[in-house]
Design a protein around this motif. Sequence first.
Motif, PDB file in Angstrom:
ATOM      1  N   LEU A  49       0.828  -1.209   0.000  1.00 11.50           N
ATOM      2  CA  LEU A  49       0.000   0.000   0.000  1.00 11.50           C
ATOM      3  C   LEU A  49       0.859   1.253   0.000  1.00 11.50           C
ATOM      4  O   LEU A  49       0.386   2.334   0.348  1.00 11.50           O
ATOM      5  N   ALA A  50       2.116   1.106  -0.371  1.00 13.12           N
ATOM      6  CA  ALA A  50       3.050   2.229  -0.331  1.00 13.12           C
ATOM      7  C   ALA A  50       2.517   3.411  -1.141  1.00 13.12           C
ATOM      8  O   ALA A  50       2.056   3.254  -2.275  1.00 13.12           O
ATOM      9  N   GLY A  51       2.567   4.582  -0.537  1.00 14.85           N
ATOM     10  CA  GLY A  51       2.101   5.794  -1.210  1.00 14.85           C
ATOM     11  C   GLY A  51       0.623   6.049  -1.089  1.00 14.85           C
ATOM     12  O   GLY A  51       0.126   7.062  -1.591  1.00 14.85           O
ATOM     13  N   SER A  52      -0.103   5.138  -0.438  1.00 17.68           N
ATOM     14  CA  SER A  52      -1.559   5.295  -0.312  1.00 17.68           C
ATOM     15  C   SER A  52      -1.915   5.910   1.030  1.00 17.68           C
ATOM     16  O   SER A  52      -1.255   5.667   2.041  1.00 17.68           O
ATOM     17  N   ASP A  53      -2.956   6.718   1.025  1.00 25.10           N
ATOM     18  CA  ASP A  53      -3.516   7.236   2.269  1.00 25.10           C
ATOM     19  C   ASP A  53      -4.521   6.212   2.764  1.00 25.10           C
ATOM     20  O   ASP A  53      -5.550   5.976   2.122  1.00 25.10           O
ATOM     21  N   TYR A  54      -4.236   5.574   3.907  1.00 24.56           N
ATOM     22  CA  TYR A  54      -5.067   4.478   4.389  1.00 24.56           C
ATOM     23  C   TYR A  54      -6.518   4.899   4.589  1.00 24.56           C
ATOM     24  O   TYR A  54      -7.449   4.138   4.290  1.00 24.56           O
ATOM     25  N   THR A  55      -6.722   6.096   5.074  1.00 25.22           N
ATOM     26  CA  THR A  55      -8.088   6.578   5.324  1.00 25.22           C
ATOM     27  C   THR A  55      -8.863   6.732   4.026  1.00 25.22           C
ATOM     28  O   THR A  55     -10.056   6.409   3.950  1.00 25.22           O
ATOM     29  N   ASN A  56      -8.187   7.212   2.990  1.00 22.27           N
ATOM     30  CA  ASN A  56      -8.870   7.440   1.711  1.00 22.27           C
ATOM     31  C   ASN A  56      -9.225   6.142   0.993  1.00 22.27           C
ATOM     32  O   ASN A  56     -10.279   6.041   0.352  1.00 22.27           O
TER      33      ASN A  56
END
Length: 339
Positions: A49-56
């Motif tokens: 999930l690198a580079g991803s905003d977990y909340t989004n």
Amino acid sequence: MKRLLLALAFCCAGFSISAWAHDPGLSSANVTVADREITAVAVFNARDLAGSDYTNIAPDILRIGTAERPFAATVRKIDKDQNENVTFRFSFVREASGPLSISSGIIARLPFGHREFVSVHTDRGTSLGDRLLSARENQLSVSVPEQIAPTTGPRFADFFLLGIRHILTGYDHLLFLFGLLIVCRNARGAISLITCFTIAHSLTLALATFGLVNLQSRLVEPAIAASIVYVGIENLSRGGKHLSGRWILTFVFGLVHGLGFASVLRELGVASTSASAAVPLVGFNLGVEAGQLSIAAIILPAIWKLRDRASFLKFGVPACSLVVALAGGYWLLERTLLT
């Protein structure tokens, strides 16, 4: 002779290039169906999930509903543990009855080849179905009868195929094996090393799966890289000659590699102290062995033929061993200083 050396050089280059390739990754989702509510727990490794905003991305991670109506997801909690695993917890209101359709909303955006193991059961523990999702096969449909059928348990074939896929894309494990086999003179030596490696990693894989051994991946992954460096350097220091007593070294390092294999089942959420983990464990381990033996059957005849040539022993074996040591060194830096 030049053609054979060139072919083997390409083989080594393929291994080294693969060393920089990204593991396609594995994730898991456990879905619990109750009369009025559905809860789900999805686990990913942070690198996927690198580079991803977990909340989004959380609302899109898991899609559950019927054929006519998707259910709205409520994100209850997002956690990240010391092993770099990110856990998402959801709840869904069962707004309609009928068969459930479950899919991943982000798998197409993850590294190519990513797999997600989805398991669905009732709040009483009865299995409704499971499947290994991919970007191509991204849907699981399960029926929710009024009277729940007996538990069917996980499927052996899925985990067997997963084991094969994992070893074929587990470039660090393959390079370690290649480093061992490049100095083997005959079938007896090769069988001895492969057997020791198999027994060792099967032992720690089982112990870790049933929760009897638990080492953090930040320790295991660098240790695996260090084992590759050591094998490459030892080959160079001994001039590519057959090394007596190497089965002991192979067994010790095999214990470490088994802990690396165990991380796969842990990421899929099947690591458990219960008997339900037995089928995934056996299937996955046999798949790893099948893939490993297939690779050995391909490269060993070529190695033995080349070892009949003095020029290969003088130049080819050291060159291959240097590639092994350099690739292992890169992984070691990546998993320690570059993390």
